[in-house]
Design an enzyme around this catalytic site. Structure first.
Site, PDB file in Angstrom:
ATOM      1  N   CYS A  84      13.332  10.142   7.727  1.00  0.00           N
ATOM      2  CA  CYS A  84      13.111   9.803   9.144  1.00  0.00           C
ATOM      3  C   CYS A  84      14.402   9.895   9.942  1.00  0.00           C
ATOM      4  O   CYS A  84      14.367  10.146  11.142  1.00  0.00           O
ATOM      5  CB  CYS A  84      12.453   8.438   9.281  1.00  0.00           C
ATOM      6  SG  CYS A  84      13.275   7.187   8.316  1.00  0.00           S
TER       7      CYS A  84
ATOM      8  N   GLU B 195       9.014  15.731  15.548  1.00  0.00           N
ATOM      9  CA  GLU B 195       9.612  15.529  14.223  1.00  0.00           C
ATOM     10  C   GLU B 195       9.011  16.549  13.254  1.00  0.00           C
ATOM     11  O   GLU B 195       7.798  16.590  13.061  1.00  0.00           O
ATOM     12  CB  GLU B 195       9.317  14.110  13.744  1.00  0.00           C
ATOM     13  CG  GLU B 195      10.004  13.779  12.437  1.00  0.00           C
ATOM     14  CD  GLU B 195       9.769  12.341  11.996  1.00  0.00           C
ATOM     15  OE1 GLU B 195       8.623  11.865  12.089  1.00  0.00           O
ATOM     16  OE2 GLU B 195      10.741  11.704  11.545  1.00  0.00           O
TER      17      GLU B 195
ATOM     18  N   GLY C 295       1.615   4.709  13.144  1.00  0.00           N
ATOM     19  CA  GLY C 295       2.192   3.409  13.516  1.00  0.00           C
ATOM     20  C   GLY C 295       1.511   2.827  14.748  1.00  0.00           C
ATOM     21  O   GLY C 295       1.227   1.629  14.807  1.00  0.00           O
TER      22      GLY C 295
ATOM     23  N   GLU D 267       8.636   1.092  11.484  1.00  0.00           N
ATOM     24  CA  GLU D 267       9.776   2.021  11.373  1.00  0.00           C
ATOM     25  C   GLU D 267       9.154   3.402  11.382  1.00  0.00           C
ATOM     26  O   GLU D 267       8.470   3.780  10.436  1.00  0.00           O
ATOM     27  CB  GLU D 267      10.574   1.718  10.103  1.00  0.00           C
ATOM     28  CG  GLU D 267      11.959   2.316  10.122  1.00  0.00           C
ATOM     29  CD  GLU D 267      11.998   3.658   9.441  1.00  0.00           C
ATOM     30  OE1 GLU D 267      11.900   4.683  10.158  1.00  0.00           O
ATOM     31  OE2 GLU D 267      12.101   3.687   8.202  1.00  0.00           O
TER      32      GLU D 267
ATOM     33  N   LYS E  14       0.879  -1.180   0.000  1.00  0.00           N
ATOM     34  CA  LYS E  14       0.000   0.000   0.000  1.00  0.00           C
ATOM     35  C   LYS E  14       0.905   1.214   0.000  1.00  0.00           C
ATOM     36  O   LYS E  14       1.397   1.644   1.041  1.00  0.00           O
ATOM     37  CB  LYS E  14      -0.872  -0.022   1.256  1.00  0.00           C
ATOM     38  CG  LYS E  14      -2.247   0.623   1.121  1.00  0.00           C
ATOM     39  CD  LYS E  14      -2.219   2.084   0.747  1.00  0.00           C
ATOM     40  CE  LYS E  14      -1.924   2.978   1.936  1.00  0.00           C
ATOM     41  NZ  LYS E  14      -1.763   4.395   1.538  1.00  0.00           N
TER      42      LYS E  14
ATOM     43  N   GLY F 185       6.251   4.895   8.638  1.00  0.00           N
ATOM     44  CA  GLY F 185       5.477   6.133   8.592  1.00  0.00           C
ATOM     45  C   GLY F 185       5.567   6.859   9.912  1.00  0.00           C
ATOM     46  O   GLY F 185       6.522   6.655  10.680  1.00  0.00           O
ATOM     47  N   SER F 186       4.585   7.678  10.185  1.00  0.00           N
ATOM     48  CA  SER F 186       4.639   8.501  11.387  1.00  0.00           C
ATOM     49  C   SER F 186       4.359   7.659  12.633  1.00  0.00           C
ATOM     50  O   SER F 186       3.690   6.618  12.562  1.00  0.00           O
ATOM     51  CB  SER F 186       3.620   9.630  11.278  1.00  0.00           C
ATOM     52  OG  SER F 186       2.336   9.081  11.110  1.00  0.00           O
ATOM     53  N   THR F 187       4.844   8.132  13.771  1.00  0.00           N
ATOM     54  CA  THR F 187       4.661   7.399  15.019  1.00  0.00           C
ATOM     55  C   THR F 187       3.173   7.300  15.366  1.00  0.00           C
ATOM     56  O   THR F 187       2.707   6.244  15.796  1.00  0.00           O
ATOM     57  CB  THR F 187       5.467   8.079  16.144  1.00  0.00           C
ATOM     58  OG1 THR F 187       6.856   7.987  15.788  1.00  0.00           O
ATOM     59  CG2 THR F 187       5.263   7.414  17.489  1.00  0.00           C
TER      60      THR F 187
END
Ligand code: ADP
Length: 499
Positions: A304, A401, A253, A270, A195, A248-250
């Site tokens: 990242c 971030e 995630g 990750e 995806k 992707g973003s925390t």
């Protein structure tokens, strides 16, 4: 469809033909639209204009893809030896290399990358990852075990493919971050449903064409395009998916992990980073300064592992900041398809707004804007490389971030290395870090005490298919690349026979 100005800059006929074709998802043996008939617009970040439309896949499409993947998992793919899979993966890697110019242009136009970097890094690292994992395909072994229970036993372990793997990929490095997931999946005999991010799906669709062309059986490499909240969420929830590999973003995630836990899927994450760069007073500044600048400004800081927190010894603080500012001044900001460009646009207007919002927050909180801090032009999503000096640990620009070309700099004094490491570790993230010094002992002491999945000494951004990659703390779960990836895509079975 409007012909954007960037399309006219393409040099390869292949990229032009591919981008302007009618895009379809790859599910099993079919090239197909979404069941809903809906599509999503893909924008050119250098111009803000429409670049392409792709199917807006949702639950119904994910369901089809899971069925196709499961069929493939039990079909001819499962009968192939590791060596045969390895040969196919090698053929795929070689084809990517042959098509490097075309793939680099597709990635550059879709993500807003300088095309030279796209060829070297995005295509080059991807191809190397497939080459590397092709070698592993014939070496996925178990071991015999000397059991502790008295008696006559033969005990051994085997490693089996984990099964259907959903691979959810972000927009900053579509080809590379797909390779990190797809290469070990193929090497271990898993099947994939990729995806891609809704903003940058094009290179992944081209990848699926190449996978078909080199002979992967239908259903082994599926691609479902669509929104994260629809197609991505459906994959994370689907009981027919055995593992989710997410980058992707925390925040997202954590959502993916929560959904995946329902059917106890295997998960690798990750996530974000806020990577520190520590510069000791004896560092070779002729090498450190360009290295530090590229650590934060490469791909507009949308990386990242971007070196976004800089800690410099006070004796060289001004010299280092002036040096990085001078390096930033050399960057050629522009459309990534122009050969001379070294810094492209941010990926979207929303991203530009977010990053500019952070610069404003930094300013208000008392950081000094040494250079940059503004957008550039009215077409596309360009901004200046930016340095915020004298930042403090409580500022949002230091804690969160930013994912843009914004460096947060601070100095330290003559405290011991543990105190310096504590400043570097004062973050909820722990993805990567770099240490700049000629003092061997200090370098390795800091490497030991900094909490990060990757620590680089006298460089930043070193990626290699053999080196495990992932994060401590809220930067993730598990590791990609290297033998660690083979472990993460296999189940271990213990077999014991009473003799
Ligand atoms: P980024 O900030 O890098 O875009 P995101 O975490 O938003 O990172 O997106 C990374 C990937 O996750 C993209 O493919 C996106 O479509 C997908 N995604 C976004 N929201 C969800 C969700 N709720 N469930 C699953 N995947 C999602």
């Amino acid at each position: 469809m409007t012909l954007t100005s960037s399309l006219s800059l393409l040099k390869t006929e292949g990229a032009r033909r591919f981008i302007t074709q009618r895009h379809r998802m790859r599910i099993g043996a079919e090239w197909t639209g979404a069941v809903s008939g809906k599509s999503l617009d893909v924008t050119d970040p250098a111009t803000g204009q429409l670049l392409a439309r792709v199917p807006a896949g949702d639950e119904a499409d994910v369901d089809r893809a899971v069925r196709a993947a499961r069929d493939a998992l039990e079909g001819p793919w499962s009968k192939m030896t590791g060596l045969e899979r390895g040969k196919l993966i090698t053929r795929f890697a070689l084809r990517l290399e042959e098509l490097a110019d075309e793939l680099a242009e597709i990635e550059a136009i879709d993500c807003g990358k300088p095309v030279g970097y796209a060829k070297q890094i995005d295509v080059g690292l991807s191809a190397n990852t497939y080459h590397y994992m092709a070698g592993w395909a014939s070496k996925v072994n178990g071991e015999t075990v000397n059991v502790s229970t008295p008696g006559d036993f033969l005990a051994y372990t085997t490693r089996e493919p984990v099964g259907v793997v959903a691979q959810i990929v972000p927009w900053n490095f579509p080809l590379v971050l797909t390779a990190y997931k797809l290469a070990p999946a193929l090497a271990t005999g898993c099947v994939a449903i990729i995806k891609p991010a809704e903003m940058t799906p094009l290179s992944t669709l081209r990848l699926a064409q190449i996978a078909e062309e080199v002979g992967f059986p239908p259903g082994v490499v599926n691609v479902v395009t669509g929104l994260g909240a629809k197609a991505g969420a459906a994959l994370a929830e689907h009981p027919g998916v055995d593992k989710v590999a997410f980058t992707g973003s925390t925040g997202v995630g954590k959502m993916v992990a929560r959904s995946a836990i329902e059917s106890v899927k295997r998960i690798t994450l990750e996530l974000g980073g806020k990577s520190p760069m520590v510069v000791l007073p004896d560092a070779d500044l002729s090498k450190a300064i360009p290295g530090l600048a590229s650590a934060i400004f490469f791909h507009q800081g949308q990386v990242c592992t971007a070196g976004s927190r800089l800690f410099v010894h006070k004796s060289i603080y001004n010299e280092v900041l002036d040096g990085i500012a001078a390096e930033a001044g050399k960057l050629k900001v522009g459309n990534g398809l122009n050969a001379e460009t070294t810094m492209g646009p941010l990926v979207s207007s929303l991203q530009l707004e977010r990053v500019m919002g952070y610069v404003e927050q930094g300013r208000k909180a008392g950081a000094d804007v040494v250079i940059g801090g503004s957008t550039i032009g009215s077409e596309g999503y360009f901004m200046q490389p930016t340095i915020l000096a004298n930042t403090t640990p409580d500022m949002s620009v230091v804690r969160e971030e930013i994912f843009g070309p914004v460096l947060c700099a601070a100095s330290f004094g003559d405290e011991d290395l543990d105190r310096v490491a504590a400043q570097a570790n004062d973050s909820s993230f722990g993805l990567s870090a770099s240490i700049w010094t000629n003092n061997l002992s200090a370098a390795h002491k800091l490497a030991k005490s900094i909490q990060a999945g990757s620590v680089w000494i006298n460089m930043h951004h070193f990626f290699d298919p053999g080196m495990p990659f992932g994060g401590y703390k809220q930067s993730g779960w598990g590791r990609e690349q290297g033998e660690e990836a083979i472990r993460a895509f296999t189940e271990v079975k213990s077999v014991v026979a009473a003799l």
